[in-house]
Design an enzyme around this catalytic site. Structure first.
Site, PDB file in Angstrom:
ATOM      1  N   ASP A 219       0.841  -1.193   0.000  1.00 50.88           N
ATOM      2  CA  ASP A 219       0.000   0.000   0.000  1.00 50.88           C
ATOM      3  C   ASP A 219       0.877   1.244   0.000  1.00 50.88           C
ATOM      4  OD1 ASP A 219      -2.249   1.901   0.833  1.00 50.88           O
ATOM      5  OD2 ASP A 219      -3.295  -0.002   0.937  1.00 50.88           O
ATOM      6  N   HIS A 280      -3.491   5.911   3.733  1.00 50.65           N
ATOM      7  CA  HIS A 280      -4.259   4.728   3.339  1.00 50.65           C
ATOM      8  C   HIS A 280      -3.640   3.437   3.877  1.00 50.65           C
ATOM      9  CE1 HIS A 280      -6.023   1.799   0.424  1.00 50.65           C
ATOM     10  NE2 HIS A 280      -7.052   2.617   0.428  1.00 50.65           N
ATOM     11  N   SER A 447     -11.279  -1.114   0.450  1.00 48.98           N
ATOM     12  CA  SER A 447      -9.931  -1.055   1.033  1.00 48.98           C
ATOM     13  C   SER A 447      -9.955  -1.378   2.512  1.00 48.98           C
ATOM     14  CB  SER A 447      -9.346   0.349   0.859  1.00 48.98           C
ATOM     15  OG  SER A 447      -8.857   0.553  -0.419  1.00 48.98           O
TER      16      SER A 447
END
Length: 816
Positions: A219, A280, A447
């Site tokens: 990520d 994220h 996600s």
């Protein structure tokens, strides 16, 4: 003693009292005793003491004491009132009759407390009743009171104040009881309701994680300075941090906690090199294994019990870097090579039906090493096939709200494997960038669902360290909660259902470890009394290979037809894979069909053009056809006049030998869509559209055929007029032999400057003019996105003007 001389009860000074209990039975109580009171008693020889009468009006019946484990005080009226206010008193009152008291007394007590009729707590026990009587269990009764906790307390309070309790040994309220489910002391855990929806608290009774289980997070990296990401960070045991050496000979220097593949560096935790573009990755990692029970922030699914190294270990692989977005395939190989059993991936392509073959090769390599690759299904509210989440080599995860309903943005369909909470999810973000206590925030997206599944799988390996990939996935899918009733419009389109952490672990606990085959309960006797005979010696016909025929039509699609026929000499037990197609209705459209073909059998392909001018090239359009065997192109053409034909024999291996043809068609092809399900082939028309939409990146990748010299890569780089060629997967040191066996060493890349359509133009020119001998696959790098955060505002889906300016991706960096 009372120094003022008025005792502690009753009147304007309060309702105090004292009591003495011997082995749980009250032998003295008082309060209105003036300056003082006293009581002599002798300890009897039995543990059930005889109640000693006193001159005070204190009852012999008492509220039941707190059990002595350890002694936590006595349940007095003040404490009971507090418990009632907190809802911890149930709706029953129980009492125990004194020995020798008639059962009729129980009915009078029920009437006095103004609740239901009295019933025995322990029903008559038949053959065991004598034991119950000897133990006094038959003397316990209960009455049911309607209403809330404080109503039960009020009725008990009134009873104790006014009624005679002769013949009653003990009176007590029923207290609220819960399962002894462990809960972490993280202050924000109560806001992580998404965990309760997958029965995580009950699962934690079995395991809370284990550092031997390594979960790779591919990520935007991790904030390793985060207060809640300190205990469970993976440490490469073979690397000396900061010495600038590849100590463990794995191809990476100073990869102490993973690697930043996008920006090409690593280091120790304080280097800052493991943090890429935005929060994220930190959010996803926190869901998997934030430090649980440390009195700080949130809990992670497999975050341990608060001690250092008690949870699953987080390996960091940065692909959304600060200077580049790249390294996806290499990151997957890195995780497989360096001990990560699970890879969590919350990213995917920007368009359906497209993918990079090099990434699928890396996923296959990960699976071959025994790992599990988990992917977000995507946030396009679509049933289309969005890679890599729809690839059959991954666990594709859809997003739900906490109640089990599909999140409005989540992709769905037959390629989803399982679902998990993803709307909203509270977790860690980069320190100082959160809206909750500065360091935490709620995000929504597939996600966020993906790391729930990765974390639960990590719990499974923590409980059963020898469980195989198939055992883990079988238990995850077979125990998932059916959510069809909550999603009537998506029945069968949200995978196996919502993952259930406790049921999953329970399944593993009952079936693992499976070290040897278990015989069936009713084995077939051997030998069979009537053996089946077959026409011997017929060799079995193996028909496990796949042929795909594709036709991209020209401007006159109605002129084109084709056929595939199996040789008449094929064994009778072979599956007949013959098929036909055409004429076609639409021009400029890719049509494809597939069939099973059999080893050692000869097939003939014929294609015809009724007008006699083929389907390429010139004023009638740029059509073409191709044949692919197990994903490798064996024939391509288009400028064939009235017709063309091709004979081929299916080889015994699944990596077919390319059959030379008289046409100038290349043996290297744009990577085909894998069959899960078939989502079309990446043709030049589709590629041109993707380039125009900015979805083609700035790299061209190609895979050399087996046995081709690496010098060929340099010639390809010169031909496409881009940078010098570099291996996609760097030399992997001690892991290189495995890379060579998997063909990863034959993948190369060149970097093209300029915009998306410039990369496409260079690839297009290369395909048109160059010899591609020795090249197995050529493909452009496609643009990849994180499965980004989206707000939960109900009308957001109508605000398409935001997508047109890339606002969802911008929100990954800041929301204001």
């Amino acid at each position: 003693f009372d120094s003022y001389g008025d005792g502690i009860c009753c009147g304007e000074n309060g309702d105090g009292y004292y009591y003495l209990q011997l082995n749980g039975v009250e032998i003295k109580r008082g309060g209105d005793y003036g300056p003082g009171d006293s009581h002599d008693f002798v300890v009897p020889s039995t543990r059930a003491p005889t109640v000693v009468p006193t001159a005070t009006p204190a009852p012999t019946a008492t509220l039941a004491p707190t059990p002595p484990t350890p002694t936590c005080g006595t349940l007095d009226m003040g404490n009971l009132r507090r418990l009632a206010d907190e809802g911890q008193v149930g709706t029953e009152i129980r009492f125990k009759l004194a020995a020798g008291t008639s059962a009729a007394r129980a009915a009078k007590v029920a009437a006095a407390v103004d609740c239901s009729s009295a019933k025995r707590v322990f029903r008559k026990a038949g053959i065991h009743e004598d034991k119950h009587v000897a133990a006094g269990l038959d003397r316990w009764y209960k009455v049911k009171c309607s209403g809330a906790s404080n109503e039960t307390w009020s009725k008990l309070d009134a009873f104790l104040a006014k009624e005679s309790r002769d013949g009653i040994e003990i009176v007590e309220p029923a207290l609220v009881v819960k399962m002894s489910s462990w809960e972490p002391n993280d202050p924000l855990f109560s806001s992580q309701s998404h965990y309760s929806s997958i029965e995580l608290e009950a699962a934690w009774e079995l395991t809370k994680g284990d550092p031997s289980v390594v979960v790779q997070v591919i990520d935007s990296g991790l904030d390793l300075a985060h207060e809640d990401l300190q205990n469970n960070i993976w440490q490469n045991p073979g690397e000396i941090c900061g010495n600038g050496e590849d100590d463990d000979d794995n191809g990476y220097v100073d990869d102490c906690h993973g690697y930043n593949h996008a920006d090409n560096h690593a280091g120790d935790a304080s280097s800052g090199n493991y943090l890429g573009d935005g929060s994220h990755g930190t959010h996803c990692a926190g869901t998997i294994a934030a430090d649980s029970n440390n009195g700080v922030g949130v809990a992670g699914v497999a975050g341990g019990d608060g001690s250092v190294g008690s949870g699953a270990s987080l390996m960091t692989s940065v692909v959304f870097g600060q200077t580049s977005v790249s390294g996806f395939a290499e990151a997957l190989a890195y995780g497989a090579d360096n001990g990560a059993q699970i890879s969590s991936n919350s990213w995917g392509y920007t368009a359906p039906g497209v993918y990079d073959q090099v990434i699928l090769d890396a996923i296959d390599y990960y699976n071959d090493e025994g790992g599990i690759v988990v992917f977000a299904a995507g946030n396009d509210d679509s049933e289309a096939c969005y890679y890599p989440g729809c690839y059959d080599g991954v666990v594709g995860v859809a997003a739900l709200d906490d109640n089990g309903a599909r999140a409005y943005f989540s992709n769905y369909g037959g390629t989803v494997d399982i679902s998990a909470p993803g709307h909203p999810v509270l977790s860690t973000v980069i320190m100082g960038e959160g809206s909750v206590d500065s360091n935490y925030d709620s995000y929504s997206g597939t996600s966020m669902a993906c790391p729930h599944v990765a974390g639960v799988l990590a719990l499974g390996l923590s409980l059963q360290t020898t469980a195989s990939r198939n055992e883990l996935l079988d238990c995850a899918y077979s125990t998932a909660t059916n959510i069809d009733a909550l999603n009537p419009g998506y029945v069968g389109k949200l995978g196996a259902g919502r993952i259930d952490a406790f049921a999953f672990l329970d399944c593993l606990g009952t079936r693992a470890p499976t070290l040897t085959p278990v015989p069936s309960a009713l084995p077939t006797p051997a030998p069979s009394p009537i053996p089946t005979t077959t026409p011997a010696p017929t060799v079995p016909c193996v028909c496990d290979q796949t042929l795909v025929v594709g036709v991209y039509t020209d401007d006159w699609p109605g002129e084109t037809t084709w056929s595939l026929t199996m040789d008449d000499a094929a064994p009778e037990n072979c599956v007949d894979g013959s098929m036909t197609d055409g004429p076609y209705a639409a021009n400029g459209t890719l049509y494809s069909k597939e069939t099973a073909v059999c080893v050692g059998v000869t097939y003939t392909f014929h294609i015809f053009d009724s007008y006699g001018d083929g389907i390429c090239c010139g004023e009638n359009g740029d059509g073409y056809y191709y044949l692919q065997l197990n994903g490798v192109e064996i024939k391509r053409g288009g400028d064939y006049g009235p017709g063309d034909s091709h004979d081929f024999v299916v080889p015994s291996t699944r990596a077919p030998t390319v059959v030379p043809t008289a046409t100038p068609a290349p043996t290297a092809t744009l990577a085909p869509t894998p069959p899960t399900p078939t989502c079309g082939t990446l043709d030049m028309g589709n590629l041109r559209r993707l380039a125009d939409e900015g979805q083609v990146g700035t790299e061209i990748r190609f895979k050399l055929a087996a046995g081709t010299s690496a010098a060929r890569a340099a010639k390809v780089a010169a031909a496409v007029d881009c940078s010098s060629a570099k291996r996609v997967f760097r030399k992997a040191g001690i892991h290189e032999d495995k890379h060579v066996a998997a063909g990863l060493d034959r993948w190369y890349k060149v970097k093209c400057s300029g915009a998306s359509n410039e990369t496409w133009s260079k690839l297009d020119a290369f395909l048109a003019k160059e010899s591609r001998d020795g090249i197995e696959i050529v493909e452009p790098a496609l643009v990849v996105k994180m499965s980004p955060w989206e707000p939960n505002d109900p009308h957001f889906s109508l605000q398409s003007h935001y997508s047109s300016i890339g606002l969802e991706n911008a929100w990954e960096l800041t929301k204001g």
